[in-house]
Design a protein around this motif. Structure first.
Motif, PDB file in Angstrom:
ATOM      1  N   ASN A  62      -0.178 -15.550 -13.188  1.00  0.00           N
ATOM      2  CA  ASN A  62       0.971 -15.482 -12.284  1.00  0.00           C
ATOM      3  C   ASN A  62       1.474 -14.052 -12.113  1.00  0.00           C
ATOM      4  N   PHE A  63       0.588 -13.085 -12.265  1.00  0.00           N
ATOM      5  CA  PHE A  63       0.984 -11.683 -12.194  1.00  0.00           C
ATOM      6  C   PHE A  63       1.628 -11.387 -10.848  1.00  0.00           C
ATOM      7  N   LEU A  64       2.827 -10.834 -10.890  1.00  0.00           N
ATOM      8  CA  LEU A  64       3.656 -10.477  -9.739  1.00  0.00           C
ATOM      9  C   LEU A  64       3.937 -11.679  -8.832  1.00  0.00           C
ATOM     10  N   SER A  65       4.073 -12.839  -9.419  1.00  0.00           N
ATOM     11  CA  SER A  65       4.491 -14.032  -8.672  1.00  0.00           C
ATOM     12  C   SER A  65       5.968 -13.854  -8.328  1.00  0.00           C
ATOM     13  N   GLU A  66       6.250 -13.855  -7.046  1.00  0.00           N
ATOM     14  CA  GLU A  66       7.604 -13.546  -6.602  1.00  0.00           C
ATOM     15  C   GLU A  66       8.629 -14.557  -7.096  1.00  0.00           C
ATOM     16  N   SER A  67       8.268 -15.837  -7.108  1.00  0.00           N
ATOM     17  CA  SER A  67       9.228 -16.853  -7.556  1.00  0.00           C
ATOM     18  C   SER A  67       9.574 -16.675  -9.031  1.00  0.00           C
ATOM     19  N   ASP A  79      18.568  -7.050  -7.893  1.00  0.00           N
ATOM     20  CA  ASP A  79      18.290  -7.509  -6.524  1.00  0.00           C
ATOM     21  C   ASP A  79      16.837  -7.162  -6.196  1.00  0.00           C
ATOM     22  N   LEU A  80      15.927  -8.067  -6.530  1.00  0.00           N
ATOM     23  CA  LEU A  80      14.492  -7.838  -6.327  1.00  0.00           C
ATOM     24  C   LEU A  80      14.140  -8.019  -4.856  1.00  0.00           C
ATOM     25  N   LYS A  81      13.509  -7.030  -4.298  1.00  0.00           N
ATOM     26  CA  LYS A  81      13.131  -7.051  -2.884  1.00  0.00           C
ATOM     27  C   LYS A  81      11.720  -7.620  -2.726  1.00  0.00           C
ATOM     28  N   THR A  82      11.576  -8.536  -1.780  1.00  0.00           N
ATOM     29  CA  THR A  82      10.281  -9.160  -1.501  1.00  0.00           C
ATOM     30  C   THR A  82       9.261  -8.118  -1.066  1.00  0.00           C
ATOM     31  N   GLU A  83       9.705  -7.149  -0.279  1.00  0.00           N
ATOM     32  CA  GLU A  83       8.807  -6.106   0.226  1.00  0.00           C
ATOM     33  C   GLU A  83       8.218  -5.293  -0.921  1.00  0.00           C
ATOM     34  N   GLU A  84       9.029  -5.011  -1.935  1.00  0.00           N
ATOM     35  CA  GLU A  84       8.540  -4.239  -3.074  1.00  0.00           C
ATOM     36  C   GLU A  84       7.411  -4.966  -3.789  1.00  0.00           C
ATOM     37  N   ASN A  90      -0.358  -5.017  -3.328  1.00  0.00           N
ATOM     38  CA  ASN A  90      -1.419  -4.304  -2.602  1.00  0.00           C
ATOM     39  C   ASN A  90      -1.794  -3.002  -3.301  1.00  0.00           C
ATOM     40  N   PHE A  91      -0.787  -2.287  -3.761  1.00  0.00           N
ATOM     41  CA  PHE A  91      -1.025  -1.023  -4.465  1.00  0.00           C
ATOM     42  C   PHE A  91      -1.865  -1.244  -5.728  1.00  0.00           C
ATOM     43  N   LEU A  92      -1.507  -2.243  -6.521  1.00  0.00           N
ATOM     44  CA  LEU A  92      -2.239  -2.507  -7.763  1.00  0.00           C
ATOM     45  C   LEU A  92      -3.612  -3.109  -7.483  1.00  0.00           C
ATOM     46  N   ALA A  93      -3.756  -3.834  -6.362  1.00  0.00           N
ATOM     47  CA  ALA A  93      -5.082  -4.337  -5.977  1.00  0.00           C
ATOM     48  C   ALA A  93      -6.007  -3.173  -5.632  1.00  0.00           C
ATOM     49  N   ARG A  94      -5.480  -2.160  -4.953  1.00  0.00           N
ATOM     50  CA  ARG A  94      -6.283  -0.966  -4.631  1.00  0.00           C
ATOM     51  C   ARG A  94      -6.678  -0.219  -5.913  1.00  0.00           C
ATOM     52  N   THR A 107       1.577  -0.046 -18.628  1.00  0.00           N
ATOM     53  CA  THR A 107       0.771   0.679 -17.646  1.00  0.00           C
ATOM     54  C   THR A 107       1.253   0.386 -16.230  1.00  0.00           C
ATOM     55  N   VAL A 108       1.567  -0.883 -15.954  1.00  0.00           N
ATOM     56  CA  VAL A 108       2.099  -1.248 -14.629  1.00  0.00           C
ATOM     57  C   VAL A 108       3.419  -0.520 -14.396  1.00  0.00           C
ATOM     58  N   HIS A 109       4.278  -0.516 -15.395  1.00  0.00           N
ATOM     59  CA  HIS A 109       5.576   0.162 -15.279  1.00  0.00           C
ATOM     60  C   HIS A 109       5.392   1.645 -14.995  1.00  0.00           C
ATOM     61  N   ASN A 110       4.439   2.271 -15.669  1.00  0.00           N
ATOM     62  CA  ASN A 110       4.209   3.706 -15.473  1.00  0.00           C
ATOM     63  C   ASN A 110       3.548   4.015 -14.125  1.00  0.00           C
ATOM     64  N   LEU A 111       2.751   3.086 -13.593  1.00  0.00           N
ATOM     65  CA  LEU A 111       2.105   3.312 -12.298  1.00  0.00           C
ATOM     66  C   LEU A 111       3.084   3.220 -11.137  1.00  0.00           C
ATOM     67  N   LEU A 112       4.106   2.403 -11.267  1.00  0.00           N
ATOM     68  CA  LEU A 112       5.048   2.199 -10.167  1.00  0.00           C
ATOM     69  C   LEU A 112       6.044   3.350 -10.079  1.00  0.00           C
TER      70      LEU A 112
END
Length: 187
Positions: A62-67, A79-84, A90-94, A107-112
């Motif tokens: 469920n990685f980055l599952s918006e719900s 206030d979590l933005k859907t666009e983010e 997409n960024f992490l998929a690339r 690592t995810v935290h440091n990449l963002l």
């Protein structure tokens, strides 16, 4: 009886020869107490929060599952933005396609980037800082109870703190080479 030395136990004792009375008098009360303690400690944990923490991990399905992320963010007033979330996916998929897939939440935290993903980064930061259990805290109190005995009442705070850290982190302490660096020793 102040002047006498007892070499055997004194008092009445009931013998438990059969396993059924032992279960009723010993095992079942212990199990009931353990179940009660577990319910008391963990009944307030919301499964949604745990799913939100899990959604921050790249190892999760469920990685980055918006719900799931929304439940965690809502609980901590983020206030979590859907666009983010979409752009981050997409960024992490690339990154994964390029062979640089993140292995863990840090690592995810440091990449963002904080400017591009402020609310998502804050949500992941919360998930990184939420304590998973209270075992280390309870271990610290147990160590302090052993260290700060009646015979050590005059010990200073600095020495007590150092002994407590050494007691709690004894596994790491055992792997140190005590002869390699004398700067660690206090005069």
């Amino acid at each position: 009886m102040d002047d006498f030395v007892l070499e055997t136990t004194a008092g009445a004792r009931t013998e438990l020869n059969n396993s059924d009375p032992m279960k009723r008098e010993l095992l079942f009360p212990c199990v009931d107490r353990m179940v009660g303690e577990l319910e008391q400690r963990f009944c307030s944990v919301d499964a949604g929060l745990l799913r939100g923490i899990q959604a921050c991990s790249p190892k999760s399905e469920n990685f980055l599952s918006e719900s799931h992320l929304n439940e965690l963010a809502k609980h901590y007033s983020i206030d979590l933005k859907t666009e983010e979330v979409l752009v981050a996916r997409n960024f992490l998929a690339r990154k994964t396609e390029a062979g640089c897939s993140p292995k863990d939440m840090l690592t995810v935290h440091n990449l963002l980037d904080s400017d591009m993903f402020p609310s998502l980064k804050a949500t992941i930061q919360v998930s990184l800082t939420v304590p998973v259990s209270s075992c280390s805290c309870e271990r610290s109190f147990s160590a302090l109870r052993r260290l700060h005995s009646r015979l050590r009442q005059t010990m200073g705070q600095k020495r007590l703190h150092s002994l407590a850290v050494m007691s709690v982190e004894k596994e790491a302490l055992q792997h140190l080479n005590h002869n390699s660096d004398r700067r660690l020793c206090h005069p």
